[in-house]
Design an enzyme around this catalytic site. Structure first.
Site, PDB file in Angstrom:
ATOM      1  N   LEU A   1       0.839  -1.205   0.000  1.00 51.67           N
ATOM      2  CA  LEU A   1       0.000   0.000   0.000  1.00 51.67           C
ATOM      3  C   LEU A   1       0.875   1.257   0.000  1.00 51.67           C
ATOM      4  CD1 LEU A   1      -2.738   1.421   0.252  1.00 51.67           C
ATOM      5  CD2 LEU A   1      -2.605   1.058   2.737  1.00 51.67           C
ATOM      6  N   TYR A   2       1.788   1.309   0.944  1.00 50.30           N
ATOM      7  CA  TYR A   2       2.670   2.480   1.061  1.00 50.30           C
ATOM      8  C   TYR A   2       3.523   2.676  -0.193  1.00 50.30           C
ATOM      9  CZ  TYR A   2       6.659   5.255   2.720  1.00 50.30           C
ATOM     10  OH  TYR A   2       7.653   6.187   2.850  1.00 50.30           O
ATOM     11  N   GLY A   3       4.193   1.594  -0.607  1.00 48.03           N
ATOM     12  CA  GLY A   3       5.094   1.688  -1.769  1.00 48.03           C
ATOM     13  C   GLY A   3       4.352   2.127  -3.022  1.00 48.03           C
TER      14      GLY A   3
END
Ligand SMILES: NC(=O)c1ccc[n+]([C@@H]2O[C@H](COP(=O)([O-])OP(=O)(O)OC[C@H]3O[C@@H](n4cnc5c(N)ncnc54)[C@H](OP(=O)(O)O)[C@@H]3O)[C@@H](O)[C@H]2O)c1
Length: 252
Positions: free
Chosen positions: A159-161
């Site tokens: 999600l973050y990446g």
């Protein structure tokens, strides 16, 4: 860098999001040290005012604007308030970000929206609010703060990446859109960095950092120095670049 270095930031105005902590705080302090009038933004008023106090004590100019950033309206309101305080913005640093890690199957729609709101939607509308005016004056620099894990897959960071990978593509798109009118848009892609936000990761941060040639986490100042370079005229021919400041992690 020393304050005697001519980084051509004297007399400019800058807005740094997420400047109450970590990389953003170090960036706000470094920009002010090089002569910029800096709007320090974040949610925590006490820490924000403390950053302003430290900048002023060192002889710089700074103002705190509290902003809970999550959508177009909050981004545009911050841009307007910052411009009111320091004049037309010459330098925008899209640094505020959140980085919850975890398995994809345990991620809720609410988690998903929260990450994309802060990491993608807010930078998008800050640029929409500020880049046209920079382009109208024929000058400006925008630096987006992404992450090394936008470059390769790491379990738990989907999600973050992916949100920061979106910001990296936006960096290049905006370079194409606004570069011809004098606005340079670039990104700094940090590796693991010791900040208030990564404090709770403890040894896990060292373990992540161990995979890179430098073999250690960065300190916020090491990231801020590269952001200041991309914000200044010292990088006048750099457009749409994603600068890895990751101890060499993506190189090996
Ligand atoms: N630290 C690392 O290892 C690392 C590595 C690669 C990339 N990065 C990226 O670098 C940037 C800064 O990281 P950091 O570790 O310095 O962060 P941090 O210490 O966790 O600080 C985050 C900053 O963003 C602000 N912020 C978060 N959500 C916000 C929201 N909804 N509205 C307004 N402000 C908000 C926080 O404000 P308040 O504290 O006032 O609430 C704080 O000033 C992030 O974009 C992160 O993804 C960090």
């Amino acid at each position: 860098m020393s304050s005697s270095t001519p980084w051509e930031l004297s007399g400019t105005s800058a807005l740094v999001t997420g400047a109450t902590s970590g990389i953003g705080k170090a960036t706000a302090m470094a920009l002010a040290e090089h002569g910029a009038r800096v709007v320090v933004s974040g949610r925590d008023e006490v820490r924000g005012e403390q950053v302003v106090k430290e900048i002023r004590a060192a002889g710089g100019q700074a103002y705190f604007v509290r902003a809970e950033l999550h959508d177009e309206a909050s981004a545009r309101a911050l841009a307007a308030r910052a411009t009111e305080l320091v004049g037309p913005i010459d330098v925008l640093v899209n640094n505020a970000g959140i980085y919850p890690f975890g398995p994809t199957e345990q991620t809720t729609q609410q988690d998903f929206d929260a990450v994309y709101d802060v990491n993608v939607k807010v930078p998008f509308f800050l640029v929409a609010a500020l880049a046209p005016e920079m382009a109208g004056r024929g000058r400006g620099a925008i630096v987006n703060v992404t992450t090394v894990v936008a470059q390769f897959g790491l379990a738990g960071m989907a999600l973050y990446g992916s949100s920061k990978a979106a910001l990296e593509l936006l960096t290049k798109s905006w370079a194409a859109e606004y570069g011809p009118r004098g606005v340079r848009i670039n990104a700094v892609s940090p590796g693991p960095t010791r900040t208030e936000g990564t404090e709770e990761m403890g040894d896990n941060l060292d373990a992540l950092a161990a995979a890179a040639p430098a073999g250690r986490p960065a300190c916020p100042q090491e990231i801020a120095d590269s952001i200041v370079f991309l914000a200044s005229q010292r990088s006048s021919f750099v457009h749409g670049a994603i600068l890895p400041v990751d101890g060499g992690r993506v190189a090996v």
